[in-house]
Every structure is written in structure tokens, then in C-alpha cells.
Design a protein around this motif. Structure first.
Motif, PDB file in Angstrom:
ATOM      1  N   GLU A 224     -11.092  -3.738  -1.274  1.00  0.00           N
ATOM      2  CA  GLU A 224     -11.641  -2.382  -1.312  1.00  0.00           C
ATOM      3  C   GLU A 224     -11.091  -1.538  -2.442  1.00  0.00           C
ATOM      4  OE1 GLU A 224     -10.914  -1.090   2.656  1.00  0.00           O
ATOM      5  OE2 GLU A 224     -12.549  -2.327   3.444  1.00  0.00           O
ATOM      6  N   LYS A 225      -9.832  -1.812  -2.816  1.00  0.00           N
ATOM      7  CA  LYS A 225      -9.218  -1.019  -3.875  1.00  0.00           C
ATOM      8  C   LYS A 225      -8.540  -1.909  -4.901  1.00  0.00           C
ATOM      9  CE  LYS A 225      -8.336   3.519  -1.952  1.00  0.00           C
ATOM     10  NZ  LYS A 225      -8.961   3.558  -0.616  1.00  0.00           N
ATOM     11  N   PRO A 226      -9.321  -2.650  -5.657  1.00  0.00           N
ATOM     12  CA  PRO A 226      -8.690  -3.511  -6.665  1.00  0.00           C
ATOM     13  C   PRO A 226      -7.907  -2.675  -7.682  1.00  0.00           C
ATOM     14  CG  PRO A 226     -11.063  -3.429  -6.986  1.00  0.00           C
ATOM     15  CD  PRO A 226     -10.784  -2.738  -5.696  1.00  0.00           C
ATOM     16  N   ALA A 227      -6.709  -3.129  -7.993  1.00  0.00           N
ATOM     17  CA  ALA A 227      -5.824  -2.341  -8.846  1.00  0.00           C
ATOM     18  C   ALA A 227      -6.171  -2.455 -10.319  1.00  0.00           C
ATOM     19  CB  ALA A 227      -4.381  -2.779  -8.623  1.00  0.00           C
ATOM     20  N   SER A 228      -6.999  -3.450 -10.673  1.00  0.00           N
ATOM     21  CA  SER A 228      -7.330  -3.606 -12.093  1.00  0.00           C
ATOM     22  C   SER A 228      -8.686  -4.279 -12.225  1.00  0.00           C
ATOM     23  CB  SER A 228      -6.268  -4.463 -12.790  1.00  0.00           C
ATOM     24  OG  SER A 228      -6.282  -5.757 -12.246  1.00  0.00           O
ATOM     25  N   ALA A 253     -17.338  10.866 -15.127  1.00  0.00           N
ATOM     26  CA  ALA A 253     -16.232   9.916 -15.016  1.00  0.00           C
ATOM     27  C   ALA A 253     -14.961  10.631 -14.604  1.00  0.00           C
ATOM     28  CB  ALA A 253     -16.030   9.202 -16.346  1.00  0.00           C
ATOM     29  N   LEU A 254     -14.115   9.932 -13.861  1.00  0.00           N
ATOM     30  CA  LEU A 254     -12.796  10.477 -13.533  1.00  0.00           C
ATOM     31  C   LEU A 254     -11.983  10.545 -14.812  1.00  0.00           C
ATOM     32  CD1 LEU A 254     -11.927   8.639 -10.211  1.00  0.00           C
ATOM     33  CD2 LEU A 254     -12.987  10.868 -10.537  1.00  0.00           C
ATOM     34  N   ALA A 255     -10.989  11.399 -14.828  1.00  0.00           N
ATOM     35  CA  ALA A 255     -10.182  11.584 -16.029  1.00  0.00           C
ATOM     36  C   ALA A 255      -9.552  10.266 -16.464  1.00  0.00           C
ATOM     37  CB  ALA A 255      -9.106  12.627 -15.759  1.00  0.00           C
ATOM     38  N   GLY A 256      -9.795   9.901 -17.716  1.00  0.00           N
ATOM     39  CA  GLY A 256      -9.173   8.689 -18.253  1.00  0.00           C
ATOM     40  C   GLY A 256      -9.962   7.425 -17.996  1.00  0.00           C
ATOM     41  N   ALA A 257     -11.004   7.500 -17.171  1.00  0.00           N
ATOM     42  CA  ALA A 257     -11.742   6.290 -16.819  1.00  0.00           C
ATOM     43  C   ALA A 257     -12.674   5.868 -17.947  1.00  0.00           C
ATOM     44  CB  ALA A 257     -12.531   6.527 -15.549  1.00  0.00           C
ATOM     45  N   ARG A 327     -21.366   7.261  -4.336  1.00  0.00           N
ATOM     46  CA  ARG A 327     -20.143   7.681  -4.993  1.00  0.00           C
ATOM     47  C   ARG A 327     -18.902   6.961  -4.449  1.00  0.00           C
ATOM     48  NH1 ARG A 327     -18.319  11.893  -7.881  1.00  0.00           N
ATOM     49  NH2 ARG A 327     -16.163  12.528  -7.542  1.00  0.00           N
ATOM     50  N   GLU A 328     -18.825   6.868  -3.091  1.00  0.00           N
ATOM     51  CA  GLU A 328     -17.594   6.310  -2.510  1.00  0.00           C
ATOM     52  C   GLU A 328     -17.450   4.811  -2.760  1.00  0.00           C
ATOM     53  OE1 GLU A 328     -20.079   7.702  -0.926  1.00  0.00           O
ATOM     54  OE2 GLU A 328     -20.728   6.514   0.801  1.00  0.00           O
ATOM     55  N   LYS A 329     -18.499   4.171  -3.273  1.00  0.00           N
ATOM     56  CA  LYS A 329     -18.407   2.746  -3.541  1.00  0.00           C
ATOM     57  C   LYS A 329     -18.156   2.445  -5.020  1.00  0.00           C
ATOM     58  CE  LYS A 329     -19.418   1.271   0.648  1.00  0.00           C
ATOM     59  NZ  LYS A 329     -18.374   0.641   1.473  1.00  0.00           N
ATOM     60  N   LEU A 330     -17.921   3.475  -5.784  1.00  0.00           N
ATOM     61  CA  LEU A 330     -17.680   3.267  -7.212  1.00  0.00           C
ATOM     62  C   LEU A 330     -16.195   3.082  -7.477  1.00  0.00           C
ATOM     63  CD1 LEU A 330     -20.081   5.929  -8.745  1.00  0.00           C
ATOM     64  CD2 LEU A 330     -20.450   3.459  -8.504  1.00  0.00           C
ATOM     65  N   HIS A 331     -15.888   2.222  -8.453  1.00  0.00           N
ATOM     66  CA  HIS A 331     -14.493   1.987  -8.847  1.00  0.00           C
ATOM     67  C   HIS A 331     -14.354   2.382 -10.306  1.00  0.00           C
ATOM     68  CE1 HIS A 331     -13.906  -0.620  -5.229  1.00  0.00           C
ATOM     69  NE2 HIS A 331     -15.204  -0.845  -5.418  1.00  0.00           N
ATOM     70  N   LYS A 335      -8.619   2.523 -19.829  1.00  0.00           N
ATOM     71  CA  LYS A 335      -8.754   1.702 -21.020  1.00  0.00           C
ATOM     72  C   LYS A 335      -8.014   0.372 -20.869  1.00  0.00           C
ATOM     73  CE  LYS A 335      -8.261   2.407 -25.968  1.00  0.00           C
ATOM     74  NZ  LYS A 335      -7.593   3.239 -26.961  1.00  0.00           N
ATOM     75  N   ALA A 336      -6.843   0.431 -20.200  1.00  0.00           N
ATOM     76  CA  ALA A 336      -6.039  -0.781 -20.025  1.00  0.00           C
ATOM     77  C   ALA A 336      -6.524  -1.617 -18.853  1.00  0.00           C
ATOM     78  CB  ALA A 336      -4.572  -0.387 -19.821  1.00  0.00           C
ATOM     79  N   GLY A 337      -7.577  -1.149 -18.181  1.00  0.00           N
ATOM     80  CA  GLY A 337      -8.112  -1.915 -17.068  1.00  0.00           C
ATOM     81  C   GLY A 337      -7.469  -1.568 -15.742  1.00  0.00           C
ATOM     82  N   ARG A 338      -6.580  -0.551 -15.701  1.00  0.00           N
ATOM     83  CA  ARG A 338      -5.947  -0.175 -14.432  1.00  0.00           C
ATOM     84  C   ARG A 338      -6.871   0.767 -13.665  1.00  0.00           C
ATOM     85  NH1 ARG A 338      -2.782  -4.075 -14.038  1.00  0.00           N
ATOM     86  NH2 ARG A 338      -1.990  -3.067 -12.161  1.00  0.00           N
ATOM     87  N   ARG A 339      -6.718   0.749 -12.338  1.00  0.00           N
ATOM     88  CA  ARG A 339      -7.564   1.574 -11.493  1.00  0.00           C
ATOM     89  C   ARG A 339      -7.247   3.058 -11.678  1.00  0.00           C
ATOM     90  NH1 ARG A 339     -10.418   0.425  -7.109  1.00  0.00           N
ATOM     91  NH2 ARG A 339     -10.932   2.132  -5.700  1.00  0.00           N
ATOM     92  N   VAL A 340      -8.280   3.877 -11.702  1.00  0.00           N
ATOM     93  CA  VAL A 340      -8.095   5.323 -11.756  1.00  0.00           C
ATOM     94  C   VAL A 340      -8.601   5.894 -10.429  1.00  0.00           C
ATOM     95  CG1 VAL A 340      -8.718   7.452 -12.949  1.00  0.00           C
ATOM     96  CG2 VAL A 340      -8.496   5.324 -14.233  1.00  0.00           C
ATOM     97  N   SER A 341      -7.747   6.641  -9.749  1.00  0.00           N
ATOM     98  CA  SER A 341      -8.166   7.218  -8.475  1.00  0.00           C
ATOM     99  C   SER A 341      -8.432   8.701  -8.624  1.00  0.00           C
ATOM    100  CB  SER A 341      -7.067   7.021  -7.427  1.00  0.00           C
ATOM    101  OG  SER A 341      -6.803   5.662  -7.301  1.00  0.00           O
ATOM    102  N   ALA A 342      -9.299   9.202  -7.755  1.00  0.00           N
ATOM    103  CA  ALA A 342      -9.651  10.615  -7.821  1.00  0.00           C
ATOM    104  C   ALA A 342      -8.434  11.462  -7.465  1.00  0.00           C
ATOM    105  CB  ALA A 342     -10.793  10.916  -6.867  1.00  0.00           C
TER     106      ALA A 342
END
Lengths: 342, 294
Positions: A224-228, A253-257, A327-331, A335-342
């Protein structure tokens, strides 16, 4: 019963090839920890270091709180199931299972009792007088399991134990291994490259890539929450769709995504995306019906996407679709491929 | 079952095997049948007439104490040679298998002695152990061990066995190395996890798994010791002292070529032939079946 703790474990091979680059994992007593990753990610090396078959370049491996770095495989009180089973071809099934106990000087009647007990559990009782070559792949697999369980070790280690079996048997053995591990309550480390096996077996799932742990946790949390982006594309089949963020119909987009991901099973066709959802205009390139579901391979914004729809799909190649994801199903990934959370 | 390939041409297959067949006929069947015929003939001292005597030659050979001695010598020599060369080769192979750096170099060096011709190998050992000039013989004397292969039959036997075994070690080594490599590494690892120490692993896992190789080498080495060691014995001891190193093959030569006892020599050849056929048949029938695990 034992815990297994890896602390900053590293492995450097001759020629400065770093196979494992500082891995720390704590495995609780009785838990089944699955190491999953593509070939060459260092998961097998890590397992072999726990087994004592590879020297440890740096960090510590502890079993039951005791550092075992300098202890040989025999004294670590572990049992391992190998990918090719590694049964002794010149010994009968009975002797294959009894070998480890005999080497440890277990009394004869105790050996006999334990071997027969294990054979009973694994439905091997009628095969004890056979040699490995007279057994089917699944039976060999069971003997390998039996050899591990008669020893009553502190830790089970599994090195891709099911990859030599056909798909049907693999599914069946997977369930059996899980049940056996649970009923015996032995702490286990299980290496596989099969994400389905990893998801279904693991208490703790560790996703590895290029010698480092990408993410560790409960399988569904990882799903559900892949880190990368690596984890997102490795766990789940078909893999998560990923497109550059900021196109037409994209939510802000979320900041930095930089990358936007959504799973094939979360995508909808011709359903309004809702507030902050994703809407894409896509063209069907291929349809793959597999019975209970169908996969639509589409092109959108120059990217290839997969959309899962339940049952039969009425779509044909060349059809124009609107693919949406709430929206809630978007990941979101940076830039480095790390997850960005709201 | 592999699919059977059928050649439409009826003659070509025969043409293709013809050269091999011709060689076998010229160099085996023909001499063998000649030996068989000769073994039942008796020649006069001048070679002018020969008489058909049925099994007289065999009877004479088999009651000859010298022949029975040569049988005993052959058994002692073959068993010792095969055992010594295989045991040493296995030891070297196991050692070489554990070498990590420059593995190829070690192996190549260990294989080289195989390129030495038997007679030269014999000469080498003859010089090394010559009681008056041999460097190793001097060492033995210095250690207080009496050594004289020219007079002492046991010494002579040890010398020819050493030379013959030494020559064969490289060959056996090569096969043992290959055999060791064919054993899956995970088996050794599984045994290590199962608590078997190195010695125990060798005797309970590695050695049994090498059985097919060992069996093959046993056949080869026995045949070698029986037949291919003539050059070594000829160069080192000439069958002596007394008849202490006169093997059956050597006796065929000394009776036939030196003493011109053609009938007796032929009879001995035939006996040798029967022994080899019997030996091979027994080995393949009863031993081979038990050593393949698949």
C-alpha cells in the motif's frame, strides 16, 4: 526458539565487489522473514552469511542474542533448505533425514522417532526406503524440509526452495511451508525472487535491491505504501504504472514529486476521477483476458500503462478510453525515486 | 529414448565404420586368433614343423611353478599399483580442489608426469633408487634402511610399483579433479550445516559420490597395471631379481621372444585375454550397477 538480528551486515568479495552494503534487520522469535529482490541484489549472500557459508565482511549477525560471525554453520543450530534441495543422492530418504542427527550423536531410538515423526508430518512415511532420484520434485522438496525439521533447529533458512517446482506444486508447497513454519513456530528467513511467494508467506517482508534494503515491513503495508519506485514496480503484478507528474488531467503534484504512480487494480475506466484524482486519455494496445480479470495494455502520454478490469473486457485494440484513479490511490515519488507523502 | 536417426543410404554407414573395423580386425582379431591357434601348436626347436597338441601347452603352463609365481607377482603388482596411484591421486585432487589461487597452475603441473613415456619413467626411478648412485637410495641408506632392488625381490617390487603408480597418478588425478568438480557445492554445504566435519564429509559424502569415477579408474588402472607396465618393468628390473617382478605379460615376452617357447607363450596370451575379458565383465556387471546414483 530464537531471534535473528543483523546489524549493518556487509559483504565485499574479492575484487572489491560489494554484494551487501550494510543491511540491518531484526527478526522476531517465530517470525517468517522473506528477503525478496531481483537476482544479484544480495539476498542469497545475506542468507548464506546467516547460515555461516559466507564470511561476514562487516557488521554482526546474531542468533538468539549471540553474535555468530566467527561460528561455523554446524554450531549455529540452523537448518537450510536449498534451491536444488541438496539431498545426498547416495542415501535413502531415511538416512538423508537422519544424517544431521547422527553427526550430532543423537541416540538411535531418538533419531528413529524424530525421522518417523517428520515423515508422518510431511507424508513421506512410505518413501523412507527410496533414494532421492526415485522421487518427484515435490517429494524431494519435502525430504529437504524433513531434513531441516528433524533437527529442531533455532532457525530455518530457505534459499528459493520452490523455484524448481512447477507452478501448481509451488502454490501448494507454499501453503504447506507456511503452515509448517507456523505450527513449529521456528524463526525463519526465506529468500525468493517471486513477489507472490514473498507477499503470501512473509510476516516481515524485506525488499532488497543492489545490496541495500529498499523497504522492510508487513507485506500489505509495503504494497500500500511502497517506499520507492523500485519497490512499487517490484511488488505487485502487473507492476505499478508510473508516469512523469504534471501532465494534462493530472492533479497538482505534491511538493518535490516528479513521478506519479497508480496500480493497475486501482485504475478505473470511464469513471469520474473525483476531487484531486488522475484522468488520462489512453488508447488500448492489447487486451489480455485471464478469466476472472482482464488486463488492458494502453498507451497514454507516451507511456505504457496496464489497467486491470474485473471479468471480461469489452475493449478492443485501438479503442480510446479514459483512465482515472482516485486521489487516495495515487503514489508520488521524488527525483531520486523515494516516496513523497502529503 | 533419443529419437532414432535413419540413414536412407544402405552402404554409407558400413563405409563409415569400415576403417575402425579394419583396424580392429588387423590389430586385434587377427593376432588374437593367431595366438589362439599357436597356443595349441608345438614347434620343433628349428621352427620347421609344428604339431597340433590340443591343450598340452595350457596344461604345461598352468602346472609350471614359474607361471604360478608370475600370477602371484601380477596380482601383488596390480593391486599395489592401482591402489597406490589411485589413493595418491585422490589425495592430490582433494588438496588441489581446495587451492584457491593459481588453481590452474597446480593442476597443470600435476598432470605433466602423464606425458612421460613408461620406459623413461622407469629409468627415472631406476636412477633415483640405484643402490650405488641413486640420490634417494643414498637417503634411504642414511636413514638406516637397507635398500637394494638389484638383489632384494621386495625392494624391486616396491620400485616397479612406485614407478608404475607414479606414472598413472596424473591421469587419475585429472579424473578425480573432474569428479570432485561434478559434486554440487550445495551438498557439501548441506553436510556442513548438518554438522559433519571435514573428514566426515569426505568419507560420507564426497567419497561415495566419487564412486563412479573411482570405479572407472579401477578398471583403467587394473588394465594399465596388467598390460601397459611392460616398459617400466623391462627398464627397471627386467623381471628380476630372480623372478620377483616377472608379471604375466613380462613372462609372455620372456618365454616367447627370448626363449622362443612359442606355444607356451601363446597359451599365456590366451589366458591373459580370458582374464581381462572376465575381469571387465565382472566389474561392469556387478560393480558398476551399484555405483551410479543418477
Amino acid at each position: 526458539m530464537a531471534t535473528v538480528d543483523l546489524k549493518d551486515v556487509r559483504k565485499v568479495y574479492a575484487g572489491n565487489v560489494e554484494a551487501v552494503k550494510g543491511v540491518s534487520i531484526d527478526i522476531a522469535d517465530g517470525a517468517l522473514c522473506v528477503l525478496v529482490g531481483p537476482s544479484g541484489c544480495g539476498k542469497s549472500t545475506l542468507l548464506r552469511m546467516v547460515a555461516g557459508l559466507e564470511t561476514i565482511t562487516g557488521g554482526t549477525v546474531s542468533i538468539d542474542g549471540k553474535v555468530v560471525n566467527e561460528i561455523g554453520p554446524a554450531e549455529r543450530d540452523i537448518a537450510m533448505v536449498f534451491q536444488n534441495y541438496a539431498l545426498y543422492p547416495h542415501m535413502k530418504v531415511y538416512d538423508n533425514m537422519a544424517y544431521g542427527l547422527r553427526n550430532r550423536g543423537t541416540p538411535k531410538d531418538e533419531i528413529d522417532r524424530r525421522v518417523r515423526e517428520a515423515a508422518e508430518t510431511l507424508e513421506l512415511a512410505h518413501l523412507l526406503d527410496r533414494r532421492p532420484r526415485e522421487l518427484s520434485g515435490g517429494q524431494r522438496q519435502r525430504v529437504a524440509m524433513g531434513r531441516a525439521i528433524v533437527r529442531k533447529p533455532k532457525v530455518f533458512l530457505f534459499d528459493e526452495p520452490l523455484s524448481n517446482l512447477d507452478a501448481k506444486l509451488r502454490g501448494q508447497m507454499r501453503v504447506e511451508i507456511k503452515n509448517l513454519q507456523r505450527s513449529l513456530g521456528v524463526t525463519s528467513v526465506y529468500v525468493t525472487h517471486d513477489q507472490l511467494e514473498a507477499m503470501t508467506l512473509a510476516d516481515t517482508l524485506v525488499v532488497m535491491n543492489a545490496g541495500v534494503v529498499e523497504q522492510a515491513g508487513a507485506p500489505l503495508d509495503i504494497y500500500e505504501k511502497p517506499a520507492s519506485t523500485f519497490v512499487a514496480s517490484f511488488i505487485g503484478a502487473p507492476p505499478m504504472n508510473m508516469i512523469p507528474a504534471g501532465g494534462d488531467g493530472h492533479p497538482e503534484a505534491l511538493a518535490g514529486a516528479q513521478t506519479l504512480g497508480f496500480r493497475p487494480e486501482d485504475a478505473r475506466i470511464s469513471t469520474p476521477a473525483g476531487e484531486g484524482g488522475l484522468t488520462l486519455a489512453a488508447v488500448v494496445e492489447a487486451v489480455e483476458p485471464v478469466g476472472a480479470e482482464s488486463f488492458l495494455y494502453c498507451a497514454a502520454e507516451g507511456q505504457h500503462l496496464v489497467v486491470r478490469v474485473a471479468g471480461r473486457s469489452g475493449a478492443n485494440i485501438g479503442d480510446k478510453l479514459t483512465v482515472t484513479t482516485p486521489r487516495e490511490k495515487l503514489h508520488w515519488f521524488d527525483k531520486a525515486g523515494r516516496r513523497v507523502s502529503a | 529414448m533419443s529419437p532414432r536417426v535413419v540413414f536412407p543410404n544402405k552402404i554409407l554407414p558400413y563405409l563409415l565404420v569400415a576403417p575402425q573395423l579394419a583396424i580392429t580386425i588387423v590389430f586385434f582379431y587377427w593376432p588374437a586368433s593367431q595366438a589362439l591357434r599357436q597356443s595349441m601348436l608345438k614347434e620343433d626347436p628349428f621352427g620347421l614343423r609344428s604339431r597340433f597338441v590340443w591343450f598340452d601347452n595350457f596344461e604345461r603352463v598352468l602346472t609350471d611353478p614359474n607361471y604360478l609365481n608370475s600370477v602371484k607377482v601380477t596380482v601383488v603388482f596390480s593391486v599395489s599399483t592401482a591402489f597406490a596411484s589411485m589413493a595418491l591421486a585422490l589425495l592430490l585432487a582433494v588438496m588441489a580442489d581446495r587451492v584457491i589461487r593459481a588453481k590452474g597452475f597446480y593442476r597443470t603441473m600435476l598432470i605433466w608426469p602423464y606425458a612421460v613415456a613408461p620406459a623413461i619413467a622407469g629409468m627415472l626411478w631406476l636412477f633415483l633408487f640405484n643402490p650405488s648412485i641413486g640420490s634417494l637410495a643414498i637417503g634411504l641408506r642414511w636413514l638406516g634402511i637397507p635398500w637394494d632392488p638389484l638383489l632384494n625381490g621386495s625392494n624391486a617390487m616396491i620400485l616397479v610399483v612406485a614407478a608404475a603408480a607414479w606414472k598413472q597418478i596424473s591421469y587419475n588425478f585429472l579424473f578425480f579433479v573432474a569428479g570432485l568438480q561434478a559434486i554440487p557445492k550445495t551438498l557439501i554445504e548441506a553436510a556442513a550445516i548438518d554438522g559433519a566435519g571435514e573428514t566426515k564429509r569426505f568419507w560420507t559424502i564426497i567419497f561415495p559420490l566419487l564412486a563412479p569415477t573411482t570405479f572407472f579408474l579401477l578398471v583403467i588402472n587394473t588394465t594399465y597395471a596388467f598390460f601397459d607396465t611392460f616398459g617400466i618393468i623391462h627398464a627397471v628390473t627386467g623381471g628380476g631379481p630372480g623372478k620377483a617382478t616377472e608379471t604375466m605379460v613380462y613372462k609372455v615376452y620372456s618365454d616367447g621372444a627370448l626363449n622362443q617357447l612359442l606355444g607356451a607363450s601363446a597359451a599365456q596370451s590366451v589366458i591373459l585375454m580370458v582374464i581381462v575379458i572376465g575381469l571387465t565383465a565382472v566389474q561392469f556387471r556387478y560393480v558398476e550397477r551399484k555405483v551410479h546414483y543418477g
